[in-house]
Design an enzyme around this catalytic site. Structure first.
Site, PDB file in Angstrom:
ATOM      1  N   GLU A 256       0.829  -1.205   0.000  1.00 13.98           N
ATOM      2  CA  GLU A 256       0.000   0.000   0.000  1.00 13.98           C
ATOM      3  C   GLU A 256       0.866   1.259   0.000  1.00 13.98           C
ATOM      4  O   GLU A 256       0.745   2.133   0.861  1.00 13.98           O
ATOM      5  CB  GLU A 256      -0.984  -0.007   1.171  1.00 13.98           C
ATOM      6  CG  GLU A 256      -2.047  -1.075   1.040  1.00 13.98           C
ATOM      7  CD  GLU A 256      -3.177  -0.966   2.055  1.00 13.98           C
ATOM      8  OE1 GLU A 256      -3.145  -0.037   2.894  1.00 13.98           O
ATOM      9  OE2 GLU A 256      -4.102  -1.793   1.998  1.00 13.98           O
TER      10      GLU A 256
ATOM     11  N   GLU B 201      -5.365  -8.354  -0.843  1.00 15.75           N
ATOM     12  CA  GLU B 201      -6.159  -8.043   0.347  1.00 15.75           C
ATOM     13  C   GLU B 201      -7.593  -7.793  -0.101  1.00 15.75           C
ATOM     14  O   GLU B 201      -7.836  -6.919  -0.941  1.00 15.75           O
ATOM     15  CB  GLU B 201      -5.625  -6.820   1.114  1.00 15.75           C
ATOM     16  CG  GLU B 201      -4.331  -7.064   1.861  1.00 15.75           C
ATOM     17  CD  GLU B 201      -3.928  -5.905   2.751  1.00 15.75           C
ATOM     18  OE1 GLU B 201      -4.826  -5.186   3.249  1.00 15.75           O
ATOM     19  OE2 GLU B 201      -2.709  -5.711   2.944  1.00 15.75           O
TER      20      GLU B 201
END
Length: 517
Positions: free
Chosen positions: A194, A321
């Protein structure tokens, strides 16, 4: 379970061909597509709340039965669903994780504050050696997430050398000193996590340049070279996948084998108040279905830019995810992300599996967040007690699809589940030929109020009937508890064919997975 069995028996009585069916499904077993990579069914464990400590790791001295510190009941449950791959140590935790903190005698390891998740002390009892022990116990592949955010290229390169080198280098000898002679097998390695957010708040341009810098120094033996994963985008964003596949080419000495992608299903769509895990209104059931089905369009949009930049499809699109994210359940620290898991979560899981199967040409991996006690977990624990969630049961039912060959499926006249101005298709389906040679069909009914009948015709395979399992429950938030651990679980299911055709009734909020007999 008493409430489910009569329902299933009643369904069984209606499984004769000729009943009216809204949804028409045509399956041609001779028309095959890409292989559904087993890693679509992967798991994730992060140093977060009780996800690792208590949920998985209790330590060798614990009174809870364990194998070298890993609790036996959880290990047995995970082996049952055939976990193909495990991702560690994060997540946001990865970009503050320094691997040297987690090696050597446990009583001498660095103790740090986990600034991402609850501000608790992290004693690094679970480090590199413990993680690979867990992976090897489960017979899974290892996905290690490297620290780009607060680490250096040297630190990342040295970790890979420590894990993979079979030489007599100082780092390889340090691994041997710490109890591991032969190298660990690192199947996948990600450079950061991320990067657009907790991994550094970067732009795609900045991250791409850093990726090139770090990847330049990640050198491993030829027989232990991991697939390299770049940190990609999330939700509706396609810029990351576009920029990365334009600027980092696969199969160079400098490799990028896959781009990651994250998307969480929030009932409200708002991070400030996400919605309740239990006791929610039907409006939040509907909004959960609406939001989770967005995954399909997000993948389509990213595939378009990747197909333009990488028409040979050398770069994978890894949804590493995904899952539901609700407001925290109970009195747990909000940073622990503990939530209950209901039949709604089971439907979400099955719908996403069907989407991933549809895009198996690019989606070679998906990783639900997370495995134990965190977000959409397979397993919940309370000290020595353990329960399996409805999501766990869907993973178990879908096992035959691991490395199965997808089969063309045509859905027509799909009914719509409506509530107010919102609507979603009631029925979702997928089919594949598994490694055992059988054709498997999965059916999902997102309507929480009414059963849906599907009329299935199969070509390219002889069919006398189908046999498998059905998962449903009486309430929208039906779930398992430590007092009632088997309130929601699958029941046997079978149906007979007539002239090669089937009429199957999918119960409200139901999932069916069957093999063609």
């Amino acid at each position: 379970m008493r409430m489910i069995k009569p329902l299933v028996m009643a369904l069984g009585l209606s499984m004769s061909f000729g009943a009216f069916a809204d949804t028409q499904i045509k399956i041609d077993a001779s028309k095959t597509g890409p292989v559904i990579n087993k890693n679509i069914y992967s798991q994730f464990t992060e140093h977060l709340g009780r996800g690792i400590y208590e949920g998985l790791w209790v330590g060798p001295e614990s009174n809870i039965p364990n194998t070298r510190g890993w609790r036996n009941d959880v290990l047995a449950a995970l082996k049952e669903i055939q976990v193909p791959l495990l991702r560690w140590p994060g997540g946001c935790f990865a970009d503050e994780y320094h691997w040297r903190d987690g090696i050597g005698p446990r009583d001498q390891r660095m103790v740090r504050v986990n600034t991402n998740w609850g501000g608790v002390l992290e004693d690094n009892a679970v480090g590199t050696h413990e993680f690979f022990d867990l992976v090897e116990i489960l017979g899974a592949e290892a996905y290690v997430n490297g620290n780009l955010g607060t680490g250096t290229p040297q630190e990342m390169a040295e970790w890979l050398e420590y894990m993979t080198s079979d030489s007599k280098s100082t780092l390889a000898e340090l691994r041997r000193k710490n109890g591991r002679d032969k190298p660990f097998r690192v199947h996948y390695f990600a450079i950061g996590n991320e990067a657009w957010g907790c991994g550094g708040n970067m732009t795609p341009e900045v991250y791409t340049n850093l990726y090139k810098q770090y990847a330049s120094f990640l050198k491993t033996p030829k027989d232990n070279t991991p697939i390299l994963i770049a940190s990609g985008g999330h939700t509706e964003d396609t810029e990351w996948a576009d920029h990365l596949t334009k600027n980092v080419k696969p199969n160079w000495a400098l490799r990028m084998d896959a781009v990651s992608f994250h998307y969480y299903t929030l009932p409200t769509g708002s991070w400030e108040k996400k919605g309740a895990a239990l006791g929610f209104p039907e409006a939040e059931w509907m909004s959960t279905m609406v939001n989770t089905l967005k995954m399909d369009q997000f993948i389509i949009n990213n595939k378009k830019v990747m197909d333009k930049n990488d028409p040979e499809k050398k770069v994978g699109f890894y949804v590493d995810e995904w899952g539901t994210w609700y407001d925290v359940t109970g009195d747990d620290d909000p940073g622990f992300l503990y939530q209950q898991n209901t039949i709604r979560d089971a439907i979400v899981a099955a719908l996403n599996f069907n989407i991933f199967h549809k895009h198996a040409d690019r989606v070679h991996m998906s990783i639900i967040a997370q495995m134990v006690n965190v977000l959409q977990a397979m397993i919940l624990t309370d000290k020595e007690k353990m329960i399996l969630t409805p999501t766990y049961h869907v993973f178990n039912m879908y096992k035959p699809f691991q490395d199965a060959t997808s089969i063309a499926i045509d859905l027509k006249k799909v009914p719509t589940y409506k509530l107010g101005k919102a609507s979603v298709p009631s029925v979702s389906a997928t089919a594949a030929r598994a490694k055992d040679g059988k054709v498997y069909i999965a059916l999902v009914n997102a309507n929480p109020n009414a059963a849906e009948t599907v009329d299935i015709s199969l070509a390219g395979v002889t069919v006398n009937g189908v046999k498998g399992q059905v998962l449903t429950a009486p309430e929208m938030d039906s779930h398992n508890t430590f007092a009632e651990p088997e309130k929601v679980k699958p029941a046997p299911f079978e149906a007979k064919a007539n002239a090669g055709k089937l009429a199957i009734e999918i119960p409200a909020k139901g999932v069916i997975v069957v093999a063609v007999e």
